[in-house]
Design a protein around this motif. Structure first.
Motif: not given
Length: 912
Positions: A451-457, A465-467, A482-491, A501-503
């Motif tokens: 949710v914090r990432a959505i707001v930041e995005l 947001a990725a951080r 961790l899949a939902p968190v890391l999947t959204e981090a990739v996006q 950052l992607l690396a």
């Protein structure tokens, strides 16, 4: 009589006159308290006439009761529910608490409200008034604003009155009218006509303090004694400083209230503490203070309240505010306890239970686990009816009432998550700052981080947001999924365009099959196309909506994006179609705009431009409705690219410029690249290769991962060669060839072969162009635009080689394809080449440009009508009213040269 509001009255009068001719419109009337907003609504009521007005009033004490305002507005015309389609009737019954079902589909609700208003207006123009919108519950306001934005030809006028300076009630996308203070002439006329005699000194002080506020001009003199009005004493009740007129009006009301008997003040306080308008409830609660109905007479005589057989209302909202704020804390707590007790016998399933719980919470000053539990129940009921703003407020109050620190953290986290679902991102940020993350379990911690990432995005940058997501992953480690968190981090890292950052995200991904797709998206290009079998389009958990849910959708969208990035456009299309379908059927609104964006991009790649335009337009409307600025930016870039392909220069510049402005301000590198690419493509199509090269190189500079730049490299290579700078095409050709090798798709190999033909030695050009055309035809999903461009470039080369006969064959095929796609500037290039090659071409417009005569909304209506959809079905899909659909068809038929719906399929077939 209104003073000094002639211009405003004339505007409202014109709106109502147009409504008599079937037109619809909406207006937001803004101003500070006492400026005459309600008076203008009353004026509109008089013009509209009896029986043609629906009205609701925002009540501060009911702000957290989901759909209370909507119920008040539409209940008088509830008989029209029977005439609505089943799903629309069901969603309104759920919102009204009749069926006990949950309201899951906010867009379905908005469409149902629009349909309800259209039916209510069938007998003549309808006036819809929403007073004190800033205090309307958010769920109701969202539904009404949704309808207001889509009014067109129903004969409905909607007026919203909003008090400035009060949080809440912000209404975007609807014309605004700001009420200023009255001019001196109007002030003088009002005081002369409506106020008892004042001494020159008192009159001067009143005018100075009121600052043109009409209510202040009326109420400040009423607070003075006879001696003060006559000037024998200084009007000391007027503050010496120039505070806001609202505060001075409130002080004037407080002076009047303090003169009332104690029992009368007690009854007013009870009414102010609830303000539901239920006279019986006020009497039952006031009986605990020994007050009776007769004790209301002094307040009625002073015109502070208005009474009927069953209702009690304050003449002005500030009277209620003055009553409540002037009471001591102990008296306010006692009033809320009395109301809670009076409501005990009314409690069932519905808003009585919620109101009682809120009064109990208001009467509680410390921790109380029982009341906290009741507030959790309020939140769960509100969330179930999509009253997410109400649910968030209830969770927050429950957190304040519990003494358990871990429970408090969980409740505050729930409040933050639901406020994000409601689009209240500023509030979400404030709530997350109060959460003790150490007290959260891993699942809640992950949900909160997302949710914090959505707001930041949506408010900040995708990089930050990725951080946020990476920090969460580091904290919870392997103790949670961790899949939902890391999947959204990739996006989010992809959206930033930040290669390092992607690396960094890629380095966090565990080496297990569950993360294979994410690794393919974030890892080096050499392995990027070698993902395991993507998630099937129909698989995955579809429970999610906004906020932290929808894990299955996140994975499916990632699979679709992977297909799009690596030229597997059929997989991207199938995934997007399934996601959009599931969002609609399962009411997962939070993923709908993202799914529509993926769908539009896949359709754009496959040359399905009308469908892509429809998907992107709908996605943009949804993103705008819920304030998803990040997704808005991408969708505008997609629409700009469509405009570029069609040669619509002004539209491309407007959409691309808007996307760039927001993307640059928020470091959305990938969106900026798409916008630059659209602007470069319009230049390339029109023949300005130098400008196109500058744009496309700017696009490439915004992203730092090879897979993210591949979509623009063919354009960049062509621009460099046509601009006479082939050396600037050398590296892009190498990267494109590597990307095609990783993608393992004929479509990718075709583009690489075309670009090698443009930059290779002369003896290999024909072989490479021929290979490219063969690869275009070998794939499972045709890309007619890219194939036509290859034909065009091949034909241009052949003409320069003086092989005119061979050149004309390729150029004709290019022209035919561009004409079929509506790619006007590219078709013009092909025509120019054919004429240069000695071919005579007819001039004039083409029959397949007919749809270009329609507005975007008319095109979408026509497209659906051609499939056989009824007006009602079209209205449901496009969030319009059936009457508006009929209006668009009425306007479209003459432009298309047809008279019946039966002719529409042939028009669409010619366009394809």
């Amino acid at each position: 009589m209104l003073y000094g509001r002639g211009i405003e009255q004339e505007r409202i009068h014109r709106m109502l006159v147009r409504a008599g001719d079937g037109a619809s419109c909406a207006l937001v009337i803004r101003g500070e308290a006492g400026m005459g907003k309600t008076a203008l609504l009353e004026y509109a009521t008089g013009v509209a006439g009896p029986g043609r007005v629906l009205r609701t009033v925002g009540i501060e004490s009911e702000m957290e009761l989901a759909f209370g305002g909507l119920h008040q507005l539409l209940w008088p015309v509830a008989g029209h529910l029977e005439g609505l389609p089943g799903p629309q009737a069901a969603v309104l019954n759920a919102a009204f608490g009749v069926s006990g079902e949950a309201v899951r589909d906010r867009f379905g609700l908005g469409t149902a409200v629009l349909a309800m208003l259209a039916r209510a207006a069938a007998g003549g123009p309808l006036l819809v008034l929403v007073d004190d919108s800033q205090w309307l519950d958010r769920a109701s306001l969202d539904a009404l604003v949704f309808a207001a934005r889509r009014l067109h030809a129903e004969g409905v006028v909607m007026l919203f009155a909003v008090r400035d300076g009060v949080p809440g009630g912000q209404i975007e996308g609807v014309p605004q009218l700001l009420l200023q203070g009255l001019d001196p002439a109007a002030v003088d006329a009002l005081l002369t006509d409506r106020v008892v005699a004042l001494s020159p000194y008192a009159r001067e002080r009143i005018v100075e303090q009121a600052q043109g506020n009409p209510l202040a001009l009326l109420e400040l003199p009423a607070a003075l004694t006879a001696e003060q009005r006559g000037g024998r004493l200084n009007p000391v009740t007027l503050p010496a400083g120039l505070a806001s007129p609202s505060s001075r009006i409130q002080e004037a009301f407080q002076e009047q209230i303090r003169r009332l008997p104690a029992a009368t003040r007690a009854m007013l306080l009870v009414a102010a503490a609830d303000d539901c308008g239920d006279l019986d409830l006020v009497l039952r609660a006031s009986a605990r203070f020994g007050a009776t109905l007769e004790d209301l007479e002094p307040a009625e005589d002073a015109t502070l309240v208005l009474l009927s057989e069953h209702t009690l209302s304050f003449r002005h909202p500030l009277i209620r505010s003055a009553t409540y704020q002037d009471a001591a804390l102990t008296r306010r707590l006692a009033a809320h306890r009395a109301l809670a007790e009076a409501l005990r016998g009314d409690v069932g399933v519905g808003q009585h239970a919620d109101r009682r719980a809120w009064h109990l919470a208001a009467a509680t000053t410390g921790a109380d686990e029982a009341v906290a539990a009741e507030m959790v129940g309020v939140a769960e009921r509100a969330g179930g009816r999509q009253g997410t703003a109400s649910a968030s407020a209830a969770y927050e109050r429950a957190a304040q009432l519990t003494s358990d620190s871990a429970g408090r953290a969980q409740l505050l986290a729930a409040a933050a998550i639901t406020s994000a679902e409601a689009g209240q991102f500023d509030r979400t940020a404030a709530l997350t700052d109060r959460v003790n993350a150490l007290a959260l379990d891993p699942r809640m911690l992950a949900d909160l981080a997302r949710v914090r990432a959505i707001v930041e995005l949506d408010r900040g940058s995708p990089g930050r947001a990725a951080r946020i997501l990476l920090e969460c992953a580091d904290r919870i480690g392997r103790c949670a999924d961790l899949a939902p968190v890391l999947t959204e981090a990739v996006q989010t890292a992809q959206s930033s365009g930040d290669g390092p950052l992607l690396a960094e995200v890629a380095a966090r991904l565990p080496d297990s099959p569950q993360y294979a797709l994410a690794r393919a998206m974030a890892g080096p290009l050499a392995t990027a196309g070698a993902a395991t079998e993507p998630t099937r389009a129909g698989d995955g958990d579809a429970d999610g909506a906004d906020g932290a849910d929808g894990d299955g959708f996140a994975e499916r969208i990632l699979a679709g994006v992977h297909g799009q990035l690596f030229a597997d456009h059929r997989t991207a299309l199938d995934t997007a179609v399934a996601c959009v379908r599931d969002c609609r059927t399962q009411d997962v609104v939070g993923w709908l705009h993202t799914s529509l964006h993926l769908l539009a991009e896949a359709q754009l790649s496959l040359g399905r431009y009308e469908e892509a335009h429809a998907a992107a337009t709908e996605g943009l409307a949804i993103a705008e409705q819920f304030g998803r600025r990040h997704r808005e930016t991408y969708l505008r870039a997609t629409l700009a690219t469509l405009a570029a392909v069609r040669g619509e220069e002004e539209r491309c510049a407007a959409l691309g410029g808007a996307a760039l402005e927001y993307a640059d301000a928020h470091d959305i590198g990938l969106a900026a690249a798409h916008a630059h690419r659209a602007l470069g493509l319009i230049d390339l199509g029109s023949g300005d290769a130098g400008s196109a090269l500058t744009r496309l190189e700017a696009a490439r500079s915004r992203v730092g991962h090879p897979a993210l730049t591949a979509f623009l490299l063919p354009d960049l290579v062509e621009a460099a060669v046509r601009a006479g700078r082939p050396e600037r095409a050398a590296e892009p050709v190498v990267l494109l060839t590597r990307w095609a090798g990783a993608a393992r798709q004929p479509a990718a190999a075709a583009l690489a072969a075309r670009c090698r033909a443009l930059t290779g030695p002369d003896e290999e050009v024909e072989e490479r162009f021929t290979a490219a055309l063969g690869l275009h035809d070998a794939g499972p999903a045709a890309q007619p635009f890219e194939r036509a461009r290859t034909e065009l470039l091949f034909g241009e080369w052949l003409r320069r080689e003086r092989r005119r006969t061979d050149a004309r064959a390729h150029l004709r095929r290019a022209l035919e394809a561009f004409d079929g796609l509506g790619a006007r500037s590219w078709a013009a290039r092909a025509r120019t080449e054919l004429r240069a090659g000695g071919e005579t071409l007819e001039t004039g417009g083409r029959p397949d440009e007919l749809l270009g005569r329609l507005s975007p909304q008319e095109r979408e209506v026509v497209r659906l009508a051609a499939t056989g959809a009824t007006n009602r079905q079209i209205a449901t899909q496009l969030f319009l009213s059936p009457r508006t659909v009929g209006h668009h068809l009425y306007r479209a038929f003459p432009k298309l040269g047809i008279t019946t719906r039966n002719d529409l399929p042939s028009i669409l077939d010619r366009e394809r």
